[in-house]
Write a protein that holds these residues in place. Structure first.
Motif, short mmCIF file in Angstrom:
data_model
loop_
_atom_site.label_atom_id
_atom_site.label_comp_id
_atom_site.label_asym_id
_atom_site.label_seq_id
_atom_site.Cartn_x
_atom_site.Cartn_y
_atom_site.Cartn_z
N GLU A 390 90.06 -46.04 68.90
CA GLU A 390 89.27 -47.27 68.97
C GLU A 390 87.82 -46.88 68.67
N VAL A 391 87.26 -47.41 67.60
CA VAL A 391 85.88 -47.10 67.23
C VAL A 391 85.09 -48.41 67.20
N VAL A 392 84.12 -48.51 68.09
CA VAL A 392 83.28 -49.70 68.18
C VAL A 392 81.86 -49.28 67.82
N VAL A 393 81.32 -49.92 66.78
CA VAL A 393 80.00 -49.53 66.29
C VAL A 393 79.10 -50.75 66.21
N LEU A 394 77.97 -50.70 66.91
CA LEU A 394 76.97 -51.74 66.75
C LEU A 394 76.01 -51.27 65.65
N VAL A 395 76.03 -51.98 64.52
CA VAL A 395 75.14 -51.66 63.40
C VAL A 395 74.03 -52.71 63.39
N GLU A 396 72.82 -52.28 63.65
CA GLU A 396 71.70 -53.21 63.71
C GLU A 396 71.24 -53.55 62.30
N LEU A 397 71.57 -54.75 61.84
CA LEU A 397 71.24 -55.15 60.47
C LEU A 397 69.78 -55.54 60.32
N ARG A 398 69.04 -55.61 61.45
CA ARG A 398 67.63 -56.00 61.36
C ARG A 398 66.68 -54.81 61.45
N ALA A 399 67.21 -53.59 61.23
CA ALA A 399 66.35 -52.40 61.22
C ALA A 399 65.45 -52.49 60.00
N ARG A 400 64.18 -52.78 60.23
CA ARG A 400 63.29 -53.13 59.13
C ARG A 400 63.26 -52.07 58.02
N PHE A 401 63.44 -52.54 56.79
CA PHE A 401 63.45 -51.74 55.56
C PHE A 401 64.71 -50.86 55.43
N ASP A 402 65.62 -50.95 56.41
CA ASP A 402 66.91 -50.25 56.30
C ASP A 402 68.06 -51.26 56.30
N GLU A 403 67.73 -52.53 56.17
CA GLU A 403 68.76 -53.57 56.26
C GLU A 403 69.85 -53.38 55.21
N GLU A 404 69.45 -53.13 53.97
CA GLU A 404 70.45 -53.01 52.89
C GLU A 404 71.38 -51.81 53.11
N ASN A 405 70.80 -50.69 53.56
CA ASN A 405 71.63 -49.51 53.87
C ASN A 405 72.64 -49.84 54.96
N ASN A 406 72.16 -50.52 56.01
CA ASN A 406 73.03 -50.81 57.16
C ASN A 406 74.13 -51.82 56.81
N ILE A 407 73.81 -52.74 55.92
CA ILE A 407 74.84 -53.67 55.45
C ILE A 407 75.95 -52.89 54.73
N ARG A 408 75.53 -51.93 53.91
CA ARG A 408 76.50 -51.11 53.17
C ARG A 408 77.35 -50.28 54.13
N TRP A 409 76.71 -49.65 55.12
CA TRP A 409 77.46 -48.83 56.09
C TRP A 409 78.43 -49.70 56.90
N SER A 410 77.99 -50.90 57.27
CA SER A 410 78.85 -51.77 58.08
C SER A 410 80.14 -52.11 57.34
N ARG A 411 80.01 -52.33 56.03
CA ARG A 411 81.19 -52.64 55.23
C ARG A 411 82.15 -51.44 55.19
N MET A 412 81.58 -50.25 55.00
CA MET A 412 82.40 -49.05 54.92
C MET A 412 83.13 -48.80 56.24
N LEU A 413 82.42 -48.97 57.35
CA LEU A 413 83.03 -48.77 58.67
C LEU A 413 84.15 -49.79 58.91
N GLU A 414 83.88 -51.04 58.52
CA GLU A 414 84.85 -52.10 58.72
C GLU A 414 86.13 -51.83 57.92
N GLU A 415 85.93 -51.38 56.68
CA GLU A 415 87.09 -51.07 55.83
C GLU A 415 87.94 -49.93 56.39
N ALA A 416 87.27 -49.02 57.15
CA ALA A 416 88.00 -47.89 57.74
C ALA A 416 88.73 -48.28 59.02
N GLY A 417 88.47 -49.50 59.51
CA GLY A 417 89.16 -49.97 60.72
C GLY A 417 88.31 -49.96 61.97
N CYS A 418 87.00 -49.78 61.83
CA CYS A 418 86.12 -49.82 63.00
C CYS A 418 85.82 -51.26 63.38
#
Length: 700
Positions: A390-418
């Motif tokens: 069970e992998v639960v990850v809070l990805v803060e999408l409002r991290a200023r100037f890192d939003e686009e990176n975090n959106i990309r990471w969130s998709r990758m984590l979600e696709e892996a089953g997190c």
């Protein structure tokens, strides 16, 4: 009591002045001084985008909004900022000019057209006509061609054109192009270069044939980046898609500053200000290039001259961990502490990888704010999910100037089953918290990691941070409650061991300061030691003032903003404040309450800023290990004794370099020397142990 407060924005400018001092410091290697010029400039751009942008937005709401310490209005703050920045920029220009002259001694010269030789001018003209002009996208502003959108931070050549009937028009050409190199090398192999924007500006008249050039300058626009995601969010929208749209909107926010490379006629400047909706006082003139990030290309050309750079330093293997043994098992035996960049981040990464593969691990839960572009953390979390954890990850999408990176990471984590959580409404999640739950011999076992910095392998080499790893059951249970609350979109109301903002960090800190006040009043020895990036929280500041008045000794190491002025008689005379600005960015947070055996030690993600203490989810953890408490105290004491990179703040809010009496102490350099020495001893000990083990087997 207003003489004990400093305005937040002006205090930040004092920090950036300390950065600039490193560019001016002859003891800093030449190429590293160039880096500090670049940092000063990029810091200032972000400051205008975020802080001046915020003040600008406040003025639209009301001209009477005042900050809560010095009571300055938004307009008063902006006027004070502009006055101070113009003074600092003059120093920046002088520092840049001085450094470039020194770089010429090493065979690298940046020229302008006036200093080019005749054969070089022929080459430059030919290069412009063949390589640049075909790619140029000129605009002449008029009724049928509106003023173009100017991207944040990019450089444009602006020209005043006179028509045949004596009318003036404005022409604009972008100087940024992925097809063009920023530094144009002149033929002859003599290390002579010209910046692409200077070349474009000189020959700009060739683009606008039929017009007379009346004036020209390079121009850079800095745009507002202050955008409130929570205020704009519609619950009917997908949050990730909403954030992607918001990032597009931010690129189009109004300008907050214009930089020019040359003086231009006042009427032209006024016209530019009208087009860009900026007041003339926001126009800054710069002698140095409008973007000095090319210094990193210069450094690459000079890399063989090792004396121009800091001595190479590499994060060392921490003696906290032994080779060939389970990281998780070692943490269950005793608490561990990593100190970056002196210690390598590898044990933490190995812990995640081990947890991903360990059959006894049930779950991994983490909060992520900023990550490296090639993140080993993401790889480990994806592997864990794919292995059925069970992998639960809070990805803060409002991290200023890192939003686009975090959106990309969130998709990758979600696709892996997190399982992904996108932060909380109204609260950014800035904590650095990782919880591994496993089946132990005696039931459920928790491994908790609490850090002061991001899970970012790159910044772990550049920022000073601390990472605590513990199997303490009570801390693990508190961490469990934090993640349970986050999963429900809530915040925790109270904690037994952890300090958790927004509900139970500020109040607990104030309680602990009050405890020291009462100790002092009871005739006991009281003490407070604080290390952080910034101090702006007025409630905490006022309680620290109360402590000072009661006679409590307070030492503070505050790298950046400090809204509390120390040493004011009758108010803050028992408070001592230093700022350490050196090779590595000081980023760790340490809170110490009391001294001796009763001293309490915490490390955490929160500065004592209102945005951290009551507007974000932050976590600070107690350090219970006596061994690690001593290590924190030794680290704190060493930084207090720094007399090479520390600046002391006086009762007027002025910072001055600490006088070096006796042995020079550069705390960062000494900590690295210690890390190298410990790694060598640890390696030797492990080798001896391996040899002894082999010999024992032979004897058997």
């Amino acid at each position: 009591m207003s003489n004990v407060y400093m305005n937040r924005e002006l205090s930040w400018l004092k920090f950036n002045e300390r950065v600039l001092e490193e560019a001016e410091n002859p003891e800093v290697p030449l190429c590293e001084r160039m880096t500090f010029v670049s940092i000063y400039q990029s810091n200032l751009d972000e400051f205008f985008r975020v802080r001046v942008g915020s003040l600008q937005d406040q003025m639209l709401i009301s001209t009477e909004i005042r900050e809560n310490k010095t009571k300055m209005t938004s307009a008063e703050q902006i006027r004070a900022i502009i006055k101070e920045v113009k003074k600092l920029n003059q120093r920046k220009d002088k520092a840049y000019e001085k450094l470039m002259k020194k770089i010429e001694e090493y065979g690298i010269t940046l020229i302008n057209h006036a200093s080019a030789k005749s054969e070089e001018k022929k080459f430059l003209e030919k290069y412009f006509m063949k390589e640049i002009m075909p790619l140029s996208s000129p605009t002449i502003v008029g009724k049928r061609q509106p003023f173009p959108f100017l991207k944040n931070g990019e450089i444009y050549a602006v020209v005043v054109l006179e028509t045949r009937n004596k009318k003036e028009r404005i022409g604009i050409i972008p100087c940024s192009n992925n097809m063009l190199t920023r530094m144009v090398e002149l033929p002859g192999g003599k290390g002579r270069y010209m910046l692409i924007e200077d070349l474009i500006l000189h020959y700009i008249g060739k683009v606008f044939k039929g017009y007379k050039v009346k004036g020209k300058s390079l121009l850079k626009v800095v745009r507002n980046a202050d955008i409130d995601a929570d205020a704009a969010y519609d619950e009917d929208l997908d949050y990730r898609e909403f954030m992607e749209d918001l990032m597009k909107q931010r690129k189009k926010l109004s300008p907050v500053r214009i930089d020019l490379s040359r003086e231009m006629d006042e009427t032209v400047v006024d016209a530019l200000c009208r087009y860009l909706d900026v007041t003339p006082d926001r126009v800054f003139r710069s002698e140095a290039p409008l973007d000095v990030s090319f210094v990193f290309q210069l450094q690459d050309l000079l890399r063989r001259n090792t004396e121009l750079f800091y001595e190479k330093r590499v994060p060392q293997k921490s003696p906290e961990f032994k080779d060939g043994q389970s990281i998780l098992q070692q943490i269950t035996q005793e608490d561990k502490l990593l100190s970056y960049p002196y210690d390598s981040i590898r044990p933490f990464l190995k812990m995640l990888t081990e947890a991903a593969e360990d059959d006894s691990v049930i779950s991994i839960k983490m909060t992520l704010y900023r990550l490296a572009k090639q993140s080993k953390v993401i790889e480990a979390l994806c592997e864990a999910a794919e292995n059925g954890k069970e992998v639960v990850v809070l990805v803060e999408l409002r991290a200023r100037f890192d939003e686009e990176n975090n959106i990309r990471w969130s998709r990758m984590l979600e696709e892996a089953g997190c399982q992904i959580i996108y932060g909380l409404e109204h609260y950014k999640v800035h904590s650095k918290l990782c919880l591994i739950t496993r089946r132990g011999e005696n039931g459920i076992q928790y491994i908790t990691q609490i850090g002061t910095g991001n899970y970012n392998e790159k910044t772990a080499r550049l920022y000073t941070d601390l990472s605590l790893m513990t199997a303490n059951e009570q801390i693990g249970m508190d961490a469990t409650r934090v993640f349970q609350a986050l999963a429900k979109g809530e915040v925790v109301e109270d904690m037994e061991h952890l300090l958790v903002a927004p509900k139970c960090l500020q109040s607990k800190v104030i309680e602990k300061i009050e405890e020291q006040i009462q100790k002092q009043k009871n005739g006991e020895t009281a003490y407070i030691g604080l290390k952080m990036n910034s101090l702006t929280d007025k409630r905490i500041i006022d309680k620290l003032i109360d402590a000072s008045k009661a006679g409590v000794k307070i030492d503070m190491i505050v790298r950046g903003i400090c809204c509390l002025i120390p040493g004011v008689e009758g108010e803050t005379e028992n408070i001592h404040v230093i700022s350490v600005v050196g090779r590595f960015l000081e980023h760790s947070r340490i809170y110490i309450f009391g001294n001796g055996e009763e001293a309490q030690y915490y490390i955490g993600s929160a500065d004592f800023m209102t945005r951290n203490t009551v507007k974000r989810v932050e976590v600070a953890a107690p350090v219970y290990s006596e061994r690690l408490k001593k290590r924190l105290q030794d680290l704190f004491d060493l930084m207090l004794s720094d007399n090479k990179k520390a600046r002391k703040e006086d009762a007027k809010g002025t910072y001055s370099v600490v006088e070096c009496k006796g042995q020079p102490i550069n705390s960062q350099e000494l900590l690295y020397q210690e890390a190298y020495a410990k790694a060598a001893v640890n390696s030797s000990n492990q080798l001896e142990a391996a040899v002894q083990q082999t010999e024992n087997k032979v004897i058997e």
